[in-house]
Design an enzyme around this catalytic site. Structure first.
Site, PDB file in Angstrom:
ATOM      1  N   LYS A 171       0.854  -1.084   0.005  1.00  0.00           N
ATOM      2  CA  LYS A 171       0.012   0.174   0.095  1.00  0.00           C
ATOM      3  C   LYS A 171       0.995   1.450  -0.017  1.00  0.00           C
ATOM      4  O   LYS A 171       1.494   1.716   0.669  1.00  0.00           O
ATOM      5  CB  LYS A 171      -0.915  -0.025   1.370  1.00  0.00           C
ATOM      6  CG  LYS A 171      -2.042   1.292   0.987  1.00  0.00           C
ATOM      7  CD  LYS A 171      -2.611   1.722   2.112  1.00  0.00           C
ATOM      8  CE  LYS A 171      -2.106   2.822   2.926  1.00  0.00           C
ATOM      9  NZ  LYS A 171      -1.885   4.014   2.133  1.00  0.00           N
ATOM     10  N   GLU A 246      10.292   2.006  10.290  1.00  0.00           N
ATOM     11  CA  GLU A 246      11.300   3.027   9.629  1.00  0.00           C
ATOM     12  C   GLU A 246      10.562   4.282   9.949  1.00  0.00           C
ATOM     13  O   GLU A 246       9.623   4.630   9.098  1.00  0.00           O
ATOM     14  CB  GLU A 246      11.734   2.708   8.582  1.00  0.00           C
ATOM     15  CG  GLU A 246      12.507   1.682   7.979  1.00  0.00           C
ATOM     16  CD  GLU A 246      13.858   1.470   8.774  1.00  0.00           C
ATOM     17  OE1 GLU A 246      14.353   2.553   9.435  1.00  0.00           O
ATOM     18  OE2 GLU A 246      14.617   0.466   8.825  1.00  0.00           O
ATOM     19  N   CYS A 280      13.491  11.635   6.257  1.00  0.00           N
ATOM     20  CA  CYS A 280      13.533  11.053   7.625  1.00  0.00           C
ATOM     21  C   CYS A 280      14.959  11.577   8.304  1.00  0.00           C
ATOM     22  O   CYS A 280      14.911  11.587   9.346  1.00  0.00           O
ATOM     23  CB  CYS A 280      13.141   9.711   7.678  1.00  0.00           C
ATOM     24  SG  CYS A 280      14.270   8.491   6.521  1.00  0.00           S
ATOM     25  N   GLU A 381       9.515  16.580  14.789  1.00  0.00           N
ATOM     26  CA  GLU A 381       9.871  16.668  13.316  1.00  0.00           C
ATOM     27  C   GLU A 381       8.964  17.268  12.308  1.00  0.00           C
ATOM     28  O   GLU A 381       7.808  17.436  12.451  1.00  0.00           O
ATOM     29  CB  GLU A 381       9.652  15.017  12.857  1.00  0.00           C
ATOM     30  CG  GLU A 381      10.193  14.830  11.419  1.00  0.00           C
ATOM     31  CD  GLU A 381       9.939  13.379  10.865  1.00  0.00           C
ATOM     32  OE1 GLU A 381       8.778  12.918  11.063  1.00  0.00           O
ATOM     33  OE2 GLU A 381      10.949  12.877  10.183  1.00  0.00           O
TER      34      GLU A 381
END
Ligand code: NAD
Length: 492
Positions: A171, A246, A280, A381
């Site tokens: 997905k 992750e 990331c 973040e």
């Protein structure tokens, strides 16, 4: 309308669709059929069925390797199409998208080689047994991907999972749903048995959740935000299935007094502003030692102001649009909040305008000077072209500031003193450390996070072993029945 792939069937679902919006100008990049819960169910069943067919189950590893090589060749042949689709979906510079097509093909070639390295050990037995361990595929893998780099991040899951002999339901992100469909098409063209790669399209809250919770899924591999990762881990924990996560980062990029200043400035710019900060591993906390702080900040600020913000198709564009208008608003909100909490904008901080910039989801490269390391901008973040700039005094001060975050994905260290670099590399909690470089991610080097940046590793040989289960086998070498029930030594 683009259809999704279940087994060898391209489906339209139950008629519901959604759009991928091109962040360069707000046009519709693609309209896609949305998978329903029953499509997800069918995709998992198709994967299970394919896994059990002798054509895949009994395929020799070198034959699997050949299929992976064919997949790689097809990626090369379709590299420009993939690059154009990705840039249209998420606004990434076309040069980076082209580079990523090449890297994706390399990933398939690397794992085609790794495929044949699943050698295992013969274990010296403590009894009269021949004992060995071996590796088997986990089974049906649910692969869930984010929007920032679908070409590479999806390949990073597909290649090792296929090399390990699994079947996959992929997905892609609802923001960038088209690359996964291309991969589905290429897998069929390469000759993978139908059902070995299924691709379902739709939203995380519906399609993603249904996939992770499906009882036929044996493992989840997820790349995305820490909040979603935690939710997925809960479901996987409840179901007791393995899970690679992750997740996010807030990585320190550290400049010591003795660093090569020009090299470090470029390292800071590349670390945070390439891919408009949507990485990331972005170096989103720039930590500078006090002796060079003022001079370095002045140099970094003027270099940031000189970066060209513009179309991803222009060769000299440094910062292209962010992936969506929604995400632009999210970044702007973050910056406003940081400013209201006392951060000072050294540059950027407002929406760029004029010409193409008025139409797309552009964000000005922004440096925020932060003196209070406890403020939220120093921890959370942002995932955009926004870095916090902070000062540290000495090594102990640095380790305290650098480790003061829930994340532990990556870290950059800029110094001429490799002993100091080595000390810092050991003290900072991060899955990857770069010294006098940044954002290098090679397919044969394990990648993953410490702390809330994730669990498990992608890439490298271990990156394929994550998709396998180890089995121990004992062969009895003795003749006669097993000595049970036990008899007393002096019994007649
Ligand atoms: P996201 O978590 O919102 O979504 C990622 C994917 O998960 C999407 O496909 C989404 O539809 C799906 N999803 C969301 N909630 C789900 C749920 N409950 N169940 C199942 N599926 C669900 O992340 P994003 O906004 O697409 O990506 C940005 C994030 O990804 C950032 O935090 C970034 O740091 C992280 N990221 C990490 C890495 C890494 O390798 N560590 C790489 C790239 C991006």
């Amino acid at each position: 309308m683009e259809k999704f792939l279940v087994g060898d069937e391209w489906r339209s679902g139950n008629g519901e669709s959604f759009e991928s919006i091109n962040p360069i100008d707000g046009s519709v990049a693609a309209t896609l059929a949305q998978a329903s819960e029953s499509d997800v169910d069918d995709a998992v069943r198709a994967a299970r069925q394919a896994l059990e067919t002798p054509a895949w189950r009994d395929m020799k590893v070198h034959e699997r390797g050949k299929l992976l090589h064919r997949f790689a060749d097809l990626i090369d042949q379709n590299a420009e199409t993939l690059a154009q689709i990705q840039t249209r979906d998420n606004g990434k510079t076309i040069s980076e998208s082209r580079f990523q097509s090449k890297s994706a093909a390399d990933m398939f070639r690397y794992f085609a080689a790794v495929c044949e390295t699943t050698e295992s050990s013969v274990i010296p037995s403590r009894g009269n047994y021949f004992c060995f361990s071996s590796f088997e595929p986990v089974g049906v893998v649910a692969a869930i991907a984010p929007w920032n780099s679908p070409i590479t991040l999806e390949a990073q899951k597909l290649a090792p999972a296929l090399a390990a002999g699994n079947a996959i339901v992929l997905k892609s992100s609802e923001v960038t749903p088209c690359i996964g469909l291309q991969y589905g098409r290429l897998a069929m063209e390469a000759g993978f048995p139908p059902g070995i790669l299924n691709v379902v399209t739709g939203f995380g809250a519906s399609v993603g959740r249904a996939l992770v919770a499906h009882p036929g899924v044996d493992m989840v591999t997820f790349t995305g935000g820490t909040k979603s990762g935690r939710e997925i881990a809960k479901v996987a924990g409840e179901r007791l299935i393995p899970c690679i996560l992750e997740l996010g980062g807030k990585s320190p990029n550290i400049v010591f007094d003795d660093a090569d200043i020009e090299q470090a400035v470029t390292g800071m710019l590349f670390g945070i502003f390439s891919n408009a900060g949507q990485s990331c591993i972005a170096g989103s906390r720039i930590l500078i030692q006090e002796g060079i702080y003022d001079a370095f900040v002045a140099r970094l600020t003027s270099a940031t102001r000189a970066l060209k913000v513009g179309s991803p198709y222009d060769a000299d564009t440094a910062v292209a649009p962010v992936s969506s208008f929604h995400h632009r608003d999210h970044i702007e909100h973050f910056v406003e909040r940081a400013l209201s909490q006392g951060a000072v904008a050294l540059c950027g901080g407002s929406r760029p305008s004029g010409g193409i910039l008025d139409k797309g989801a552009y964000v000005q490269p922004t440096l925020l000077e932060v003196t209070d390391e406890r403020s939220s901008v120093a921890h959370e973040e942002i995932f955009g072209p926004v870095a916090c700039v902070m000062k540290f005094q000495d090594e102990e001060d640095l380790y305290r500031i650098a480790n003061n975050t829930a994340y532990g994905l990556a870290c950059g260290i800029w110094t001429a003193d490799y002993k100091k670099a080595f000390r810092a590399a050991r003290r900072i909690k991060a899955g990857t450390v770069w010294v006098n470089t940044y954002k290098i991610a090679e397919v044969n080097v394990p990648f993953g996070g410490f702390k809330q940046s994730g669990l498990g590793r992608e890439c490298g040989i271990e990156g394929m072993r994550e998709y396998m289960l180890e089995k121990s086998t004992y062969l009895n070498l003795a003749d006669g029945p097993i000595p049970w029930p036990p008899r007393a030594a002096n019994a007649v």
